[in-house]
Structures are given as structure tokens and as C-alpha cells.
Scaffold this active site. Structure first.
Site, PDB file in Angstrom:
ATOM      1  N   GLY A 357     -21.904  39.831  61.619  1.00  0.00           N
ATOM      2  CA  GLY A 357     -21.995  38.725  61.897  1.00  0.00           C
ATOM      3  C   GLY A 357     -21.675  37.810  62.880  1.00  0.00           C
ATOM      4  CB  THR A 358     -23.682  37.079  66.267  1.00  0.00           C
ATOM      5  OG1 THR A 358     -23.562  38.471  66.508  1.00  0.00           O
ATOM      6  CG2 THR A 358     -24.065  36.351  67.529  1.00  0.00           C
ATOM      7  CB  VAL A 359     -20.921  32.056  65.964  1.00  0.00           C
ATOM      8  CG1 VAL A 359     -20.303  32.451  64.635  1.00  0.00           C
ATOM      9  CG2 VAL A 359     -19.932  32.304  67.093  1.00  0.00           C
ATOM     10  CB  SER A 376     -20.979  38.477  68.461  1.00  0.00           C
ATOM     11  OG  SER A 376     -20.998  39.470  67.463  1.00  0.00           O
TER      12      SER A 376
END
Length: 536
Positions: A357, A358-359, A376
């Protein structure tokens, strides 16, 4: 009103659901981070200050997706110029195929200390601030420090994803004590936080304060670097203080291609952003001009399958690439791939080139500076440095142990990188940043969102809202439950292996900010996340 792009104007097709403002805007997948960015804008910060504040806050409030040990890539439009910065860290110098085999690994492990590359985010924040920051660097850290020291409420998306991750490490720590620090940091006293719980991270707060006071220095050359490397080496990893001290992010020129009236801009390799442009170029050789028909969606799927297959085969650290970006974005390449697309799903194989899960977050300010930023931990190494709150990436797991692969593991090398910020231009004229986070979904999500935007005249929110498909390999396609049944049936009849996903978590989480000629920003964020567009 039609969604019109031309040389003189940009008109919004609809004001439904979008957020508009003139003085500044921050769009992220977490409302706490969006408000941190807005708070920073209101203090007189630039869009870059706001992006840093939001990025640092995301490292705190979404620990399942990123952290202080993340990588970070960004595109910045300022004063008539679009620039890119590549903050993906290389592998440690001692990390080689031979060294990995000596430790008993046949492939780079997904977790643990041997999966860790040099973390790039902190140095990237510092470099961005050095070029474009208005406030003191420490000022950009204040919201995140406050959340870490005083506590923050776990948002729904994090509350869904964090508990299963913690429970997984509670099992893993029984056989490998390296994960004990992660549990002491994020699952204190065995307590697994749920949505709505308040989390306090006191050690992380102290680390943030040190970075705020010293910039990149302590993290890469001082005592924080020493703490990181000692813990990694104590548990058999490769990361060394010299690897940390030698790292600096790289300013790069973005690559682009035309899609309808706009230019879609991405970072060059080692980022997989080139795959988006390759797919667009393939589609330009096909007749479909919308995104709502079976023919169009089938063509998009096939084009993306081919583009991603080639990107994963040929893209790596530019110093290792034998097939250059010029060829991958050439008319010759696009036409040859388009010729392979028919009415039936194909099993993709890499092209044989003639080499003869990356933002995610985006920000904009009153002066017209705009930022597209993504960071990320990849899937996360599970390694947290004791008493610091620093969770480290597992980006080395992107390497291949095949010495003949362009992405073969080697010391000091950057791997094929999944995170890709995007930006829309028209020649020299900026329209704005966009992105869709989520590993290999990122280029697929970007293609679908910008196709909705450009070919269907959708506004940014409608473009993000539409149901998506996700190619997972071979002929396998995941679709959301809301995906049109009639088109899904036609795709299945054409040979695609269609499976309906149980939830929408894996279909990406995106944001977008676009600007018109009156300097009014139009922002949107995903319904698939805890998204927020904060503005004034």
C-alpha cells in the site's frame, strides 16, 4: 457544458461533486494529511511546502502504506517549467546476487532486512524544499509532529488495512525477532488499532523533530543513519552508512506523449510511468474514441497488457537499459503493438525490439505552482528501527535474481519502480497534477482516469468515480462490482478471464487538481479511500 481543452481555455463540464477554489488546494487520500497541507498553505507556504507537510503527515497517519523509510517521486510545475525529481533509493552497494545467494536466498525476499533499499523520501522532501519552499523546513513538519505526539484518529481505510497487517507480523515475529520493533511501535501492548481509535507515536515524534531541525543531515549522515544501519546489519541486512550518505535524489526531465488535445507527462525510468505513455500511443493507432463501449475497454486492456509487459521487461535503472525510452515511445513501437490487438484477448509476451500500500497527493497554490507527489514503502519490509518509528521499504524485492534480466539485482542500482506521479499539460501550458496509487494498478488506473477525462468529457470527480478493470496477468481481469455487466459479459466472450473483486481496495486511490484560465482550481479525490480535497 462540455469538457473542452483547446489552446485558449479549459472549461469544466459539470460542477457536480468537484471542489473549487482560487487560493490553494490540497488533495490526498487522508483528510488529516489534506488539512496539514492546507494549514501550511495558509501560513504562507508554497504548494511544495504543502506537499511536504501532507507527505510527512501521510507517513504518520497511514503507516500501512508508507513511512519515513519510503521512496518519493514528484513532478513540480513552477514558473513556466515542469520538472521531475526521482527519489527512489538504490540497493546497498554490498547487495549483489552472489551475496544474496550466500545468505540462502534464491530470490530477493519480500520482507526482512535483506529487502531494504536506501530510503529516499526524506532526502527528496529536503531537495524539494531547497528549490521551492517558502517556509522554514521545520515548519512543514509541525502538523505531523503534532499528530505523532498528541495522537491521531485512525481513518476507515487505514482501519481496514492495518489490523490484518499487524496480525500477520504477530505471527511472523514468533520465528523472526526483527519484527518485534514494528509491533512495539504500531501494536503497543498487543493492542491492534481499529477505525476510530486514537494512536500516539512518541518515538516517531522525536525522530520527526530531529529531521525537522537537521534537514537530511542526521537521517543520512548522522546518528539516525547510524541507528538505521546498525539495526539492519544486526539482523543480517546490507544497508551501510556509506550507502545512506551517498544518496541524493535526481532532478530529471519528464517524458510525455499527446492524448487528444493534452500532453500526459510522467517521470522517466526507472519509474513505470513510461508504460502509461506506451499504452496511450498504442491506443492512438486504434479506432475507438470513447471509454464506455466494449470495443474501447477491450482495446485499453490489450494496450495496457502489452505496454506493462514490455515495461517490466525493458525498464530498470537507466544505466542498465538496453532498450531506450525513445524506442518505447516511438511510432514504430506503437504501431507494431497495435497491429497485435484484435477482437480476442491475447496472452502478452515481450516485444523483440529492432535495436539497429503507496500514497499519492497533489497540491496547488495561488501563484500557480502545482505538485504531483507519490511515496511508498512498496509492500513494506516489516523492519522498524527501535525507538524511532522509522519503517523501512522493501523496494529491493522488485529486483530479479536472473543475471540476464535488465532488472537484475546489483549493488548501488535502482530497480523497476512502480510509483508514478502524473501531470497534464498542453504544450507549455499547465492543467494540473493527477495520480492513482496502487502498485501495478497505477498505470492502469491512470490510463482509465485520463481516458474518462479526455475522451468522455468527464469532470475530474466523475473520471475518478467510474468503475475500473485491473489486469493481473495473462488474460486475467479483475473488475469492480459496479462494472457494467453487459460489457463484462462481452469481455468474457472475447477470451478475458473475468473475476469480480470482493472490494475496491485494489483498484487504486487517486486524486486530481486541474486549473482553468481564471486560475480557479478544480479538485477531486477517490471514493475508494478516505480522500479529502482541502482548499481556501
Amino acid at each position: 457544458m462540455k469538457f473542452t481543452f483547446d489552446a485558449n481555455t479549459y472549461k469544466y463540464p459539470s460542477q457536480r461533486n468537484v471542489v473549487m477554489s482560487k487560493y490553494g488546494m490540497v488533495a490526498t487520500g487522508n483528510p488529516l494529511a489534506a488539512q496539514a497541507g492546507l494549514e501550511t498553505l495558509k501560513k504562507g507556504g508554497s504548494a511544495v511546502d504543502a506537499a511536504i507537510a501532507a507527505a510527512v503527515t501521510l507517513a504518520i497517519v497511514e503507516p500501512n502504506a508508507n513511512g519515513l523509510g519510503s521512496d518519493c517521486l514528484a513532478l513540480v510545475y513552477n514558473d513556466g517549467r515542469l520538472r521531475g525529481i526521482n527519489g527512489s533509493g538504490p540497493s546497498p552497494k554490498a547487495m549483489t546476487i552472489e551475496a544474496m545467494k550466500d545468505k540462502g536466498f534464491d530470490e530477493v525476499p519480500l520482507r526482512g532486512t535483506c529487502s531494504i533499499n536506501v530510503p529516499g523520501a526524506v532526502a527528496t522532501w529536503w531537495a524539494l524544499h531547497d528549490e521551492y519552499g517558502y517556509l522554514e523546513f521545520a515548519e512543514d513538519f509541525k502538523p505531523a509532529i503534532r499528530y505523532a505526539s498528541e495522537g491521531f484518529v485512525l481513518q476507515p481505510n487505514v482501519g481496514i488495512n492495518l489490523p490484518p497487517l499487524i496480525k500477520e507480523y504477530q505471527e511472523l515475529v514468533k520465528t523472526d525477532p526483527v519484527y518485534d520493533s514494528l509491533l512495539k511501535t504500531f501494536a503497543q501492548y498487543g493492542f491492534v488499532a481499529q477505525t476510530g481509535d486514537t494512536i500516539v507515536l512518541p518515538y516517531t515524534s522525536m525522530t520527526l523533530q530531529e529531521i525537522a531541525n537537521t534537514g537530511r543531515k542526521s537521517f543520512y549522515e548522522g546518528r539516525v543513519a547510524e541507528w538505521i544501519c546498525k539495526y539492519v546489519k544486526d539482523f543480517g541486512g546490507f544497508l551501510d552508512v556509506e550507502d545512506m550518505a551517498n544518496f541524493h535524489p535526481e532532478w530529471v526531465d519528464p517524458i510525455r506523449t499527446t492524448y487528444g488535445p493534452l500532453d500526459v507527462c510522467e517521470l522517466p525510468p526507472n519509474s513505470q510511468g513510461v508504460a502509461v505513455l506506451m499504452a496511450i500511443n498504442i491506443l492512438k493507432n486504434l479506432p475507438n474514441k470513447d471509454t464506455s463501449s466494449f470495443e474501447s475497454i477491450h482495446a485499453q486492456i490489450e494496450a495496457m497488457k502489452l505496454a506493462l509487459t514490455d515495461a517490466k521487461t525493458f525498464v530498470s535503472d537507466p544505466a542498465s537499459m538496453e532498450v531506450g525510452v525513445d524506442y518505447l515511445l516511438s511510432d514504430e513501437y506503437a504501431k507494431s503493438r497495435a497491429e497485435q490487438i484484435g477482437q480476442v484477448a491475447i496472452e502478452p509476451a515481450p516485444i523483440t525490439p529492432d535495436l539497429g500500500g503507496t500514497v499519492y497527493l497533489c497540491c496547488a497554490d495561488y501563484e500557480g505552482t502545482m505538485v504531483s507527489l507519490i511515496q511508498s514503502n512498496y509492500k513494506g519490509s516489516g523492519v522498524v528501527i527501535p525507538n524511532t518509528g522509522i519503517s523501512l521499504n522493501n523496494r529491493a524485492a522488485s529486483f530479479s535474481m536472473d543475471p540476464n534480466s535488465v532488472n537484475a539485482l546489483a549493488g548501488g542500482k535502482r530497480p523497476f519502480h512502480t510509483i508514478i506521479p502524473g501531470f497534464l499539460m498542453q504544450g507549455a501550458k499547465p492543467y494540473g497534477p493527477f495520480g492513482v496509487m496502487g502498485a501495478m494498478m497505477q498505470p492502469q488506473g491512470q490510463l482509465q482516469v485520463i481516458s474518462n477525462l479526455i475522451l468522455e468529457d468527464d469532470n475530474p470527480q466523475d473520471a475518478l468515480n467510474k468503475p475500473r478493470w485491473y489486469w493481473t496477468g495473462g488474460k486475467d481481469i479483475l473488475i469492480e462490482k459496479s462494472f457494467p455487466t453487459d460489457i463484462a459479459d462481452k469481455l468474457a466472450a472475447a477470451g478475458h478471464n473475468i473475476k469480480v473483486a470482493e472490494n475496491s481496495q485494489q483498484f487504486g486511490r487517486g486524486q486530481m487538481i486541474l486549473k482553468n484560465d481564471d486560475n480557479v482550481y478544480c479538485g477531486a479525490t477517490e471514493p475508494r479511500t478516505d480522500g479529502c480535497v482541502a482548499c481556501w
